[in-house]
Design a protein around this motif. Sequence first.
Motif, short mmCIF file in Angstrom:
data_model
loop_
_atom_site.label_atom_id
_atom_site.label_comp_id
_atom_site.label_asym_id
_atom_site.label_seq_id
_atom_site.Cartn_x
_atom_site.Cartn_y
_atom_site.Cartn_z
N LEU A 43 0.86 -1.19 0.00
CA LEU A 43 0.00 0.00 0.00
C LEU A 43 0.89 1.23 0.00
CD1 LEU A 43 -2.76 -0.95 2.61
CD2 LEU A 43 -2.88 -1.11 0.11
N ASP A 44 0.58 2.15 -0.89
CA ASP A 44 1.38 3.36 -1.06
C ASP A 44 0.52 4.58 -0.76
OD1 ASP A 44 3.40 5.19 -1.91
OD2 ASP A 44 2.42 5.30 -3.88
N PRO A 45 0.54 5.08 0.50
CA PRO A 45 -0.19 6.32 0.80
C PRO A 45 0.54 7.51 0.17
CG PRO A 45 0.44 5.09 2.81
CD PRO A 45 1.25 4.57 1.67
N GLY A 46 -0.04 8.09 -0.85
CA GLY A 46 0.65 9.10 -1.64
C GLY A 46 1.15 10.29 -0.82
N HIS A 47 2.32 10.80 -1.23
CA HIS A 47 2.92 12.02 -0.67
C HIS A 47 3.37 11.80 0.78
CE1 HIS A 47 1.43 13.72 -4.37
NE2 HIS A 47 0.20 13.36 -4.04
N GLN A 48 3.66 12.87 1.47
CA GLN A 48 4.05 12.88 2.88
C GLN A 48 3.74 14.28 3.40
OE1 GLN A 48 4.52 12.29 6.09
NE2 GLN A 48 6.10 10.72 5.77
N LEU A 49 3.29 14.38 4.63
CA LEU A 49 2.82 15.65 5.18
C LEU A 49 3.88 16.74 5.15
CD1 LEU A 49 0.20 16.79 6.37
CD2 LEU A 49 1.09 16.24 8.65
N GLY A 50 5.16 16.36 5.30
CA GLY A 50 6.22 17.36 5.38
C GLY A 50 6.89 17.70 4.06
N ASN A 51 6.35 17.21 2.94
CA ASN A 51 7.01 17.45 1.65
C ASN A 51 7.22 18.93 1.36
OD1 ASN A 51 7.32 14.76 1.09
ND2 ASN A 51 5.79 14.68 -0.54
N ALA A 52 6.24 19.76 1.72
CA ALA A 52 6.34 21.20 1.41
C ALA A 52 7.51 21.85 2.13
CB ALA A 52 5.04 21.90 1.78
N GLU A 84 -4.07 16.19 1.52
CA GLU A 84 -4.19 14.91 0.84
C GLU A 84 -3.31 13.86 1.50
OE1 GLU A 84 -3.06 12.60 -3.30
OE2 GLU A 84 -2.72 14.76 -3.16
N ALA A 85 -2.09 14.25 1.90
CA ALA A 85 -1.18 13.28 2.51
C ALA A 85 -1.81 12.63 3.74
CB ALA A 85 0.13 13.96 2.90
N THR A 86 -2.53 13.42 4.53
CA THR A 86 -3.18 12.88 5.72
C THR A 86 -4.34 11.97 5.34
OG1 THR A 86 -2.55 14.78 7.07
CG2 THR A 86 -4.44 13.51 7.82
N PHE A 87 -5.14 12.38 4.37
CA PHE A 87 -6.24 11.53 3.90
C PHE A 87 -5.71 10.19 3.40
CE2 PHE A 87 -8.71 10.12 0.16
CZ PHE A 87 -9.90 9.78 0.80
N ASN A 88 -4.69 10.25 2.54
CA ASN A 88 -4.11 9.01 1.99
C ASN A 88 -3.63 8.09 3.11
OD1 ASN A 88 -4.49 10.27 -0.50
ND2 ASN A 88 -2.35 10.88 -0.69
N TRP A 89 -2.97 8.69 4.09
CA TRP A 89 -2.41 7.94 5.21
C TRP A 89 -3.51 7.27 6.03
CZ3 TRP A 89 1.77 5.79 7.15
CH2 TRP A 89 1.88 5.59 8.53
N GLN A 90 -4.55 8.03 6.34
CA GLN A 90 -5.62 7.49 7.18
C GLN A 90 -6.36 6.35 6.48
OE1 GLN A 90 -7.64 11.22 8.01
NE2 GLN A 90 -6.84 11.23 10.09
N VAL A 91 -6.66 6.53 5.20
CA VAL A 91 -7.34 5.47 4.46
C VAL A 91 -6.44 4.25 4.33
CG1 VAL A 91 -8.33 4.81 2.23
CG2 VAL A 91 -8.87 7.05 3.22
N ALA A 92 -5.17 4.45 4.04
CA ALA A 92 -4.24 3.33 3.88
C ALA A 92 -4.11 2.54 5.18
CB ALA A 92 -2.87 3.83 3.43
N ARG A 93 -4.08 3.23 6.31
CA ARG A 93 -4.00 2.54 7.60
C ARG A 93 -5.23 1.67 7.84
NH1 ARG A 93 -0.76 4.82 11.71
NH2 ARG A 93 -1.75 3.26 13.05
N LEU A 94 -6.39 2.18 7.49
CA LEU A 94 -7.61 1.39 7.63
C LEU A 94 -7.57 0.14 6.75
CD1 LEU A 94 -10.26 4.27 7.60
CD2 LEU A 94 -9.72 2.82 9.55
N VAL A 95 -7.16 0.34 5.51
CA VAL A 95 -7.09 -0.79 4.57
C VAL A 95 -6.07 -1.82 5.06
CG1 VAL A 95 -6.49 -1.46 2.22
CG2 VAL A 95 -7.83 0.62 2.61
N ALA A 96 -4.91 -1.34 5.50
CA ALA A 96 -3.86 -2.24 5.96
C ALA A 96 -4.33 -3.09 7.13
CB ALA A 96 -2.62 -1.44 6.35
N MET A 108 3.84 -1.09 3.79
CA MET A 108 3.53 0.32 3.55
C MET A 108 4.78 1.02 3.01
SD MET A 108 0.30 0.99 4.76
CE MET A 108 0.13 2.52 5.68
N THR A 109 4.59 1.91 2.04
CA THR A 109 5.74 2.62 1.49
C THR A 109 6.21 3.76 2.38
OG1 THR A 109 4.33 4.10 0.19
CG2 THR A 109 5.11 2.09 -0.89
N ARG A 110 5.38 4.20 3.30
CA ARG A 110 5.83 5.13 4.33
C ARG A 110 5.22 4.72 5.66
NH1 ARG A 110 2.14 9.98 5.04
NH2 ARG A 110 0.64 10.01 3.31
N HIS A 111 5.89 5.14 6.75
CA HIS A 111 5.52 4.65 8.07
C HIS A 111 5.16 5.77 9.03
CE1 HIS A 111 6.88 0.77 6.65
NE2 HIS A 111 8.00 1.35 6.24
#
Length: 255
Positions: A43-52, A84-96, A108-111
């Motif tokens: 599962l690849d939760p897109g992006h990361q919250l700190g990218n900016a 978006e990074a947070t949304f992706n992360w939260q959904v990916a955690r549920l799926v995982a 997971m591609t990010r932890h």
Amino acid sequence: MLLRALAVSVLLVLGLGGTASAERVDVARTAPAGDLSGKVVVLDPGHQLGNASHPTQINRLVTAGPTRKPCNTTGTSTNGGYPEATFNWQVARLVAKALRERGVRVIMTRHSNSRSAWGPCVDVRGRAGNKIHADLKVSIHADGSLSPGARGFHVIAPARIEGWTDDIAAPSLRLARTLRAALVRADLPRANYIAGGDGLDVRGDLGTLNLSDVPVAMVELGNMRNATEARRMTSAQGRRGYARALVKGIVRALR
């Protein structure tokens, strides 16, 4: 076929405003009974919250298949600032969590979902699962279209590129169609701003897809700039709905 419903509880870190808050979410899922032990899903939760906060790192060019692209991007957000990074992360955690309850090994591609972190780059995400011969990979995203009235999900499969995706293009398209069917069954609208309007897209410019040696698809679960979809994405109930649909699609694909 015997059906059973399993309830899964998971604590999620929201990562909004730099403060951590816990959200208890129950994901009720119904899937064909039976053990999926031995199956491996990335599962690849897109992006990361700190990218900016790390422009040098994320703007570095990396291999993305036959071309080179920036390591990563900041992703989008709702008009209210929910990333978006947070949304992706939260959904990916549920799926995982739900898949692990079925016996699936999930990578997971990010932890983390942290304002101090960045990446990983798309070349790393693209190759995730290759060495361990994962059964499939799903990259989880949301879109940020500013087109008037733009709404709905779409699933992206890799184009067939000789020497890159020619070995996984066909099974990836089957995976994309299976995920699309699960999202449709969840009463989620197909994107009205993507050519064809059928909720399916094929692209050859995404490193996350081009570098994979296992069947892969990217889901854009909705348009964060659409007020209706933003309300769904920012609610625990809405995220449970997205996760349930993805779990059902992934389980069907694994079978």
